[in-house]
Design an enzyme around this catalytic site. Structure first.
Site, PDB file in Angstrom:
ATOM      1  N   GLY A   1       0.819  -1.218   0.000  1.00  5.19           N
ATOM      2  CA  GLY A   1       0.000   0.000   0.000  1.00  5.19           C
ATOM      3  C   GLY A   1       0.848   1.261   0.000  1.00  5.19           C
ATOM      4  O   GLY A   1       1.954   1.281   0.537  1.00  5.19           O
TER       5      GLY A   1
ATOM      6  N   ARG B   1       1.191  -5.700  -4.937  1.00  6.78           N
ATOM      7  CA  ARG B   1       1.211  -6.611  -3.789  1.00  6.78           C
ATOM      8  C   ARG B   1       1.690  -8.031  -4.134  1.00  6.78           C
ATOM      9  O   ARG B   1       1.474  -8.961  -3.361  1.00  6.78           O
ATOM     10  CB  ARG B   1      -0.185  -6.678  -3.168  1.00  6.78           C
ATOM     11  CG  ARG B   1      -0.639  -5.388  -2.504  1.00  6.78           C
ATOM     12  CD  ARG B   1      -1.772  -5.640  -1.528  1.00  6.78           C
ATOM     13  NE  ARG B   1      -2.259  -4.417  -0.911  1.00  6.78           N
ATOM     14  CZ  ARG B   1      -1.700  -3.844   0.156  1.00  6.78           C
ATOM     15  NH1 ARG B   1      -0.633  -4.397   0.703  1.00  6.78           N
ATOM     16  NH2 ARG B   1      -2.198  -2.743   0.656  1.00  6.78           N
TER      17      ARG B   1
ATOM     18  N   ASP C   1       5.587  -7.941   5.735  1.00 13.62           N
ATOM     19  CA  ASP C   1       5.668  -9.098   4.836  1.00 13.62           C
ATOM     20  C   ASP C   1       6.710  -8.889   3.736  1.00 13.62           C
ATOM     21  O   ASP C   1       7.483  -9.793   3.429  1.00 13.62           O
ATOM     22  CB  ASP C   1       4.302  -9.378   4.202  1.00 13.62           C
ATOM     23  CG  ASP C   1       3.358 -10.024   5.206  1.00 13.62           C
ATOM     24  OD1 ASP C   1       3.831 -10.852   6.000  1.00 13.62           O
ATOM     25  OD2 ASP C   1       2.169  -9.683   5.214  1.00 13.62           O
TER      26      ASP C   1
ATOM     27  N   LYS D   1       8.167   0.660   5.599  1.00 14.43           N
ATOM     28  CA  LYS D   1       7.039   1.463   5.110  1.00 14.43           C
ATOM     29  C   LYS D   1       5.718   0.896   5.597  1.00 14.43           C
ATOM     30  O   LYS D   1       5.558  -0.317   5.636  1.00 14.43           O
ATOM     31  CB  LYS D   1       7.051   1.424   3.576  1.00 14.43           C
ATOM     32  CG  LYS D   1       5.871   2.011   2.909  1.00 14.43           C
ATOM     33  CD  LYS D   1       5.168   1.052   1.922  1.00 14.43           C
ATOM     34  CE  LYS D   1       4.434  -0.074   2.555  1.00 14.43           C
ATOM     35  NZ  LYS D   1       3.523  -0.817   1.709  1.00 14.43           N
ATOM     36  N   THR D   2       4.798   1.656   5.986  1.00  9.98           N
ATOM     37  CA  THR D   2       3.364   1.370   6.092  1.00  9.98           C
ATOM     38  C   THR D   2       2.699   2.427   6.967  1.00  9.98           C
ATOM     39  O   THR D   2       3.219   2.765   8.046  1.00  9.98           O
ATOM     40  CB  THR D   2       3.008  -0.040   6.645  1.00  9.98           C
ATOM     41  OG1 THR D   2       1.585  -0.126   6.729  1.00  9.98           O
ATOM     42  CG2 THR D   2       3.576  -0.372   8.011  1.00  9.98           C
TER      43      THR D   2
END
Ligand code: FBP
Length: 554
Positions: free
Chosen positions: A81, A145, A176, A202-203
């Site tokens: 994302g 993804r 992940d 990242k997220t």
């Protein structure tokens, strides 16, 4: 092309680097600490990562470095994302590679990890990167993804890297993707492919953090964007005094985003999924709790309010969690048979007939729309796509029903009208806050330094983040150090441990000590928009979560 004035102005912004990284790049040395261990499951992880287990932490320091750096070819992938700041990771990486040796090259793989499998590339040049500095989004090369996890995929990666003479890959992703980065680094070493692999945390979800990674990038901007919107809604609610707003917030399983937004805006109610699980609260109990707060405020003639709902909450309610787990198995097992059913009645009776009696009962108690959302396709990791489940509508409807019952019983007199909202995508591509712009640039710069110093299997790390940027520290953390073994799709696998909200942590405790007051008395705070220019205490401040977490440690 015509740019907005803010975009034009942001192109001119010079991201702040830790002062140590501002030195002549050749006078920076990599200091290696003592060997590391994984948090748990040490034997199993050591066995799976014979080449990369136990590597030392790296810290960059100023020192005498007589090394000259050859030109390096690096491939970069954006995975998963979007999160504000991704373009700055790439700019920091690009600038550091050029500072190390102007002949270095940076090649972007387009559309996420699938870009490397399809050999779909775009060279990052000075002209190209200048269009993206300090901007939100991942559109410079796109994201995706696809998971890199099979030996066949790894061999394709090696082949494609060889074709482009790539010495190192930088994978910008969440838990992940960075787990896969570690597996790839280990694979390349085992097979003697001379390609280093470095990850970047990242997220927006904020669930990739531990003692060495203080926060994942994107969280800061996303929570500030949502908090502005929530503050605006609170002010509207307080002006009109006629609606209860039910707001679902992105964040997947963890409630970090909801918690930070609650700290910033002081809503009447904020659900924390981790607490709901710990207290084993049923859907009915959650609804009762919200209805009780609504009723209490009604006695004060305050027939309005704001409820924050983390998007993953549905999976933490014990009876729904059990239902989802049965649905996952059922959809995997009867995928074909279920796919042939075209109308809802036949789908519903098929599913109900395969569920345990308790789950069948829960399933039939839920509104049709929610049942259908629970049956939608899983994500590539096999998870329910919680962003597509309208929990905010479910709770608003159920609270309405409960208040009607209370009204009949004479325990509630008030008016109850609702508005529902979902904030998620609104925050993932915002112009990065100064914090994220600086942090991401430093992460990219650090990734290049790790590559130049021969590291592989490391996550780029920038710490001391509650201090001003010049005091930030830069280095690398072996990814294996963050791993534990978990069962995924029935298989025991090494994965980076996801950080959920710590119910003993300072941010949650602060929230818990104030929420009873916020529930009844209107205590809204209005953070306003992210500020990019002005006094440092307004423009560069980190999130409240990070500040409270770090205060505890210092
Ligand atoms: P990452 O974990 O890849 O950073 O993505 C986070 C997230 O924004 C979650 O908060 C959300 O549940 C999910 O992505 C939505 O996924 P999609 O973009 O595929 O709809």
């Amino acid at each position: 092309m015509k740019y907005s004035p803010l975009q034009e102005a942001r192109y001119q912004y010079c991201p702040k680097l830790p002062s140590m990284l501002r030195n002549d790049i050749c006078s920076i040395v990599a200091k290696r600490g003592t060997n590391t261990e994984s948090a748990t499951d040490r034997d199993a992880i050591r066995e799976l990562f014979p080449n990369t287990y136990g590597m030392p932490m790296i810290t960059f320091e100023q020192g005498q470095n007589t090394q000259t750096f050859d030109s390096i070819h690096v491939g970069v992938i954006l995975s998963g994302g979007q999160a504000p700041g991704g373009h700055n990771v790439i700019s920091g990486l690009f600038d550091a590679l050029k500072a190390l040796n102007p002949a270095s090259r940076l090649i972007g793989f387009k559309g996420g990890p699938s870009g490397i499998l399809k050999n779909d590339t775009l060279e990052i040049t000075d002209t190209l990167i200048s269009e993206y500095r300090n901007t939100g989004g991942f559109d410079i090369i796109g994201s995706g993804r696809t998971k890199l996890e099979t030996e066949q995929q790894f061999e394709t990666c090696a082949k494609v890297c060889k074709q482009h003479a790539i010495d190192a890959l930088v994978i910008i992703g969440g838990d992940d993707s960075n787990t896969n980065a570690a597996v790839l680094a280990e694979y390349f070493l085992q097979k003697k492919h001379p390609i280093r692999v470095i990850g970047c945390p990242k997220t927006i979800d904020g669930d990739l953090k531990n003692d060495s990674i203080e926060v994942s990038f994107g969280f800061d901007t996303a929570v500030k964007t949502y908090s502005e919107l929530i503050g605006n809604i609170e002010r509207d609610a307080n002006s009109a005094k006629k609606y209860w707003h039910f707001i679902k917030l992105m964040g997947r399983s963890a409630s970090h985003i909801a918690l930070e937004c609650a700290l910033q805006t002081q809503p009447n109610i904020c659900l924390i999924s981790e607490e709901i699980e710990q207290r084993k609260m049923s859907l009915e109990q959650i609804v009762d709790m919200i209805a009780a707060a609504v009723a209490k405020r009604a006695t004060l003639k305050q027939n309005f309010g704001v409820v924050l709902i983390p998007e993953g909450v549905i999976e933490f309610i014990p009876e729904v969690k059990a239902l989802i787990s049965e649905l996952n198995d059922l959809l995997a097992k009867y995928h074909e048979d279920y796919g042939k059913l075209i109308d809802w009645e036949s789908q519903k009776s098929f599913v109900s007939s395969k569920l345990s009696s308790r789950s069948s009962q829960v399933f039939s108690s839920l509104p049709v729309a929610i049942c259908q959302q629970l049956l939608m396709d899983r994500d590539p990791h096999g998870n329910v796509q919680v962003s597509r489940i309208e929990t905010e509508k479910l709770l608003a409807e159920m609270v309405q029903a409960q208040l009607t019952a209370m009204s009949t019983a004479g325990t509630y007199t008030g008016s109850f009208s609702t508005q529902t909202h979902f904030f998620g995508y609104e925050g993932r591509c915002a112009f990065p806050s100064n914090f994220d712009a600086d942090y991401c640039y430093s992460l990219g710069y650090t990734a290049a330094m790790l590559i130049a110093h021969g590291c592989s299997g490391y996550l780029s790390s920038v710490t001391n983040l509650t201090e001003s940027a010049d005091q930030w520290r830069s280095g690398g953390v072996p990814i294996t150090m963050m791993m534990n073994m978990e069962t995924r799709h029935g298989q025991h696998k090494p994965v980076i441990k996801k950080a959920l909200v710590d119910l003993d942590g300072a941010p949650f405790k602060y929230f818990a000590s104030h929420r009873d007051d916020w529930a009844v008395h209107t205590s809204f705070t209005y953070p306003g928009a992210i500020q990019y220019y002005g006094p440092s205490e307004v423009c560069d401040r980190p999130s409240i979560t990070l500040t409270l977490e770090r205060q505890k440690r210092s």
